[in-house]
Each structure stands twice: as structure tokens, then as C-alpha cells.
Design a protein around this motif. Structure first.
Motif, PDB file in Angstrom:
ATOM      1  N   GLY A  47       0.840  -1.261  -0.224  1.00  0.00           N
ATOM      2  CA  GLY A  47      -0.183  -0.127  -0.031  1.00  0.00           C
ATOM      3  C   GLY A  47       0.978   1.168   0.176  1.00  0.00           C
ATOM      4  N   VAL A  48       0.505   2.169  -0.817  1.00  0.00           N
ATOM      5  CA  VAL A  48       1.373   3.314  -1.037  1.00  0.00           C
ATOM      6  C   VAL A  48       0.611   4.688  -0.686  1.00  0.00           C
ATOM      7  CG1 VAL A  48       2.801   4.794  -2.593  1.00  0.00           C
ATOM      8  CG2 VAL A  48       3.095   2.329  -2.550  1.00  0.00           C
ATOM      9  N   SER A  49       1.089   5.431  -0.043  1.00  0.00           N
ATOM     10  CA  SER A  49       0.293   6.949   0.196  1.00  0.00           C
ATOM     11  C   SER A  49       1.290   8.042  -0.433  1.00  0.00           C
ATOM     12  CB  SER A  49      -0.130   7.144   1.728  1.00  0.00           C
ATOM     13  OG  SER A  49      -0.569   8.253   1.847  1.00  0.00           O
ATOM     14  N   VAL A 116      -3.882   7.196  -2.263  1.00  0.00           N
ATOM     15  CA  VAL A 116      -3.773   6.115  -1.543  1.00  0.00           C
ATOM     16  C   VAL A 116      -4.192   4.700  -2.336  1.00  0.00           C
ATOM     17  CG1 VAL A 116      -3.979   4.883   0.711  1.00  0.00           C
ATOM     18  CG2 VAL A 116      -3.994   7.408   0.606  1.00  0.00           C
ATOM     19  N   HIS A 117      -3.053   4.003  -2.523  1.00  0.00           N
ATOM     20  CA  HIS A 117      -3.654   2.694  -3.353  1.00  0.00           C
ATOM     21  C   HIS A 117      -2.765   1.500  -2.954  1.00  0.00           C
ATOM     22  CE1 HIS A 117       0.233   4.113  -5.558  1.00  0.00           C
ATOM     23  NE2 HIS A 117       0.433   3.048  -5.740  1.00  0.00           N
ATOM     24  N   TYR A 118      -3.560   0.459  -3.121  1.00  0.00           N
ATOM     25  CA  TYR A 118      -3.333  -0.992  -2.719  1.00  0.00           C
ATOM     26  C   TYR A 118      -3.019  -1.864  -3.885  1.00  0.00           C
ATOM     27  CZ  TYR A 118      -4.138   0.734   1.649  1.00  0.00           C
ATOM     28  OH  TYR A 118      -4.328   1.637   2.969  1.00  0.00           O
ATOM     29  N   ILE A 135       0.985  -7.078 -11.613  1.00  0.00           N
ATOM     30  CA  ILE A 135       0.504  -6.215 -10.689  1.00  0.00           C
ATOM     31  C   ILE A 135      -0.985  -6.255 -10.315  1.00  0.00           C
ATOM     32  CG2 ILE A 135       0.138  -3.752 -10.050  1.00  0.00           C
ATOM     33  CD1 ILE A 135       3.033  -4.897  -9.473  1.00  0.00           C
ATOM     34  N   ILE A 136      -1.709  -6.480  -9.409  1.00  0.00           N
ATOM     35  CA  ILE A 136      -3.119  -6.414  -9.241  1.00  0.00           C
ATOM     36  C   ILE A 136      -3.525  -5.551  -8.131  1.00  0.00           C
ATOM     37  CG2 ILE A 136      -5.002  -8.034  -8.596  1.00  0.00           C
ATOM     38  CD1 ILE A 136      -1.759  -9.701  -9.415  1.00  0.00           C
ATOM     39  N   PRO A 137      -4.258  -4.426  -8.552  1.00  0.00           N
ATOM     40  CA  PRO A 137      -4.717  -3.494  -7.676  1.00  0.00           C
ATOM     41  C   PRO A 137      -6.038  -3.886  -7.290  1.00  0.00           C
ATOM     42  CG  PRO A 137      -5.227  -2.762 -10.134  1.00  0.00           C
ATOM     43  CD  PRO A 137      -4.339  -3.959 -10.177  1.00  0.00           C
ATOM     44  N   PHE A 138      -6.311  -3.282  -5.812  1.00  0.00           N
ATOM     45  CA  PHE A 138      -7.534  -3.762  -5.257  1.00  0.00           C
ATOM     46  C   PHE A 138      -7.926  -2.688  -4.168  1.00  0.00           C
ATOM     47  CE2 PHE A 138      -4.052  -5.324  -2.468  1.00  0.00           C
ATOM     48  CZ  PHE A 138      -4.547  -5.073  -1.150  1.00  0.00           C
TER      49      PHE A 138
END
Length: 299
Positions: A47-49, A116-118, A135-138
Motif C-alpha cells: 500500500g502506497v500513500s 492512496v492505493h493498494y 500487478i493486481i490493484p485492489f
């Protein structure tokens, strides 16, 4: 060649949304076309902010940049121990996984200033030194349940008033709940005392998302209108009553379970009384948005 195909399935019963504090389960299906030795396959949950904005500065270069980026989640899961460092034969293999989302994670978010993404990251390297990355975003939402707080279940009354030099006093009593969740229908009771029958064009109730962006070198504030309703059918009599409803759309919950968030999310109901010949009367009423529907008491 490493793998031919790599597909990830996430098990979710709520339209692909995952809540903090919950366990995420799923599977990875990998297809290999030829026999080869796999050096490693790594499964990470990240997770990145990050935020970035600028302001005018009084000295050269006359612009100050505020920027920061950090990981709010970085976890490696042991999923591929069966094939790490071993030879694999052509065919399809299936691997199960599970991990727990910490309860204090911020919700997935995106604006022109911050995000903010995961995502799940799968890296594979074969003995031939070829690499592949998947890469699989959720989507993650902070789990907020306000049913344990009695004040969020009972309706609250708010008063707004304005004194006119030649038209007497105008008062409006606004009744609603201070806590609610997306997809709930929120009732508003409006009771007007208008002794001089001042002309009202309309009453607007807007749900406003208040945003505070915080980095180590500064902060910024912004707001976004999520939805609104308008009431125009007014009689402009000395006493008037109406009841209207707002259907709350899907939106991120208030940041009440998040420690030191880069993006702090809060909400207000902005009530505006638009007069025909006078300045607008308005009030911001703080409210809290949860992810669990609130069992409100009836009026």
C-alpha cells in the motif's frame, strides 16, 4: 520465458472492496509452457500513500513544492514455497493465499493532490535470469462501525437564524442524524419560522467531503461536493415545514480509525437557504460516514 500466464483471483463478496481488519483470500493460477528451474517467486501486498502540491514562495525560485511518499503496507506472503528454487514442468498450477489487512490502514483514495492505493505484486525469476512481474490493484476501505455510539442513532436538531433590518427574524430548524453510511437514505426535517414572509428561492443540502493533506513539511486543505439535494417547493408563509431525503452515494468513510493519515477525510452537511433578495444563510454541520449501515432510531 518464465510463465506463460499468471492470473490472480481475489475472493470478495462486496464488489471488489476489502475492509481493514478483515482477511483477504484468493488464488494464483500460473501456466508454464516448458520445463525450467524457478529461482524465486515472491508474493507481496503493498500500500502506497503519496501527495504533492505547490505554493507561491516569497524568494527564489518563488515556488515551494510539498511532496511525500511512503508505504502504508508492505507484507511478503509465503505462497510459492512448492516451486521456489525447483524445476517446474509444463502445465497449470494453482496456489492459495490469504493475508490480513491491518485495522488502521487508510482507505483507497485519489485526487489531484494525493492518492492512496493498494496492490499485489508477484515477481518471478527463472534460472535463465528472465523476470516477470504481475500487478493486481485492489480497493481497501477503512472499517467504521458507529452503531456502538448512541448519539449516532438519534436525530439531532440544529438551528439557523438571520436577522433582517426591515424584515424581522428568520429561523430554520434542521433535524437529521449525525452518522450514516453509503447507500442509506438520510431524512431531513426542516421547520421554518419566517415572520415577515421573506422570499426564499430554494434550500440546498450538500454532503461535503473535507480533505486535509499532511506531509512532513506542511499541509493543505481542500473540499469536494459528494452530492446535493434542492428543495424549491416553498410557500413562503410565516410557518412552513418540509421533509426531504438524500440517498448517500458510495464514498470513503471518515478517517477515525487511521493513525496520522496523509489524507484526513471528514464530512459536513452544508445547509444553504437561498433568499431572493438577501444574502445566503448557510451552516456546516459535522457528520461522520461509516462503512456499516447505522440502525437509526425513528423520529
Amino acid at each position: 520465458m518464465v510463465w506463460e500466464n499468471c492470473n490472480v483471483t481475489l475472493n470478495s463478496g462486496d464488489s471488489g472492496i476489502f475492509y481493514t481488519g478483515n482477511i483477504v483470500t484468493g488464488s494464483v493460477t500460473v501456466e508454464f509452457k516448458k520445463e525450467q528451474k524457478i529461482k524465486y517467486v515472491v508474493f507481496k501486498v503493498i500500500g502506497v500513500s503519496k501527495a504533492r502540491w505547490s505554493r507561491a514562495a516569497p524568494t527564489i525560485p518563488y515556488l515551494k513544492i510539498y511532496s511525500e511518499k511512503y508505504e502504508v503496507l508492505d507484507e511478503t506472503i509465503d505462497v510459492f514455497s512448492e516451486i521456489n528454487g525447483k524445476k517446474v514442468k509444463p502445465g497449470i498450477s494453482n496456489f492459495q493465499f490469504h493475508f490480513t489487512l491491518p485495522s488502521d490502514l487508510p482507505s483507497t483514495f485519489k485526487s489531484s493532490i494525493a492518492s492512496v492505493h493498494y496492490f499485489i505484486e508477484i515477481k518471478c525469476k527463472a534460472s535463465c535470469n528472465r523476470k516477470k512481474v504481475k500487478i493486481i490493484p485492489f480497493v481497501v476501505l477503512s472499517y467504521v462501525d458507529l452503531n456502538c455510539v448512541e448519539d449516532n442513532k438519534v436525530p439531532m436538531m440544529y438551528e439557523m437564524s438571520k436577522v433582517f433590518k426591515t424584515s424581522g427574524t428568520f429561523s430554520l430548524y434542521f433535524k437529521t442524524y449525525r452518522g450514516f453510511a453509503p447507500k442509506q437514505s438520510l431524512p431531513f426535517e426542516i421547520d421554518i419560522s419566517n415572520e415577515k414572509k421573506v422570499k426564499i428561492s430554494k434550500i440546498i443540502v450538500s454532503l461535503i467531503q473535507k480533505l486535509e493533506y499532511v506531509v512532513s513539511t506542511g499541509y493543505a486543505n481542500d473540499e469536494k461536493k459528494i452530492c446535493k439535494i434542492e428543495h424549491r417547493d416553498l410557500t413562503n408563509e410565516s410557518k412552513e415545514y418540509c421533509k426531504i431525503f438524500m440517498d448517500v452515494p458510495q464514498t470513503a468513510p471518515s478517517s477515525i480509525n487511521v493513525r496520522n493519515p496523509m489524507v484526513n477525510i471528514s464530512y459536513v452537511l452544508r445547509v444553504e437557504v437561498i433568499f431572493k433578495f438577501h444574502l445566503t444563510l448557510y451552516e456546516d454541520i459535522p457528520v461522520t460516514i461509516s462503512t456499516v449501515p447505522i440502525q437509526h432510531y425513528s423520529y
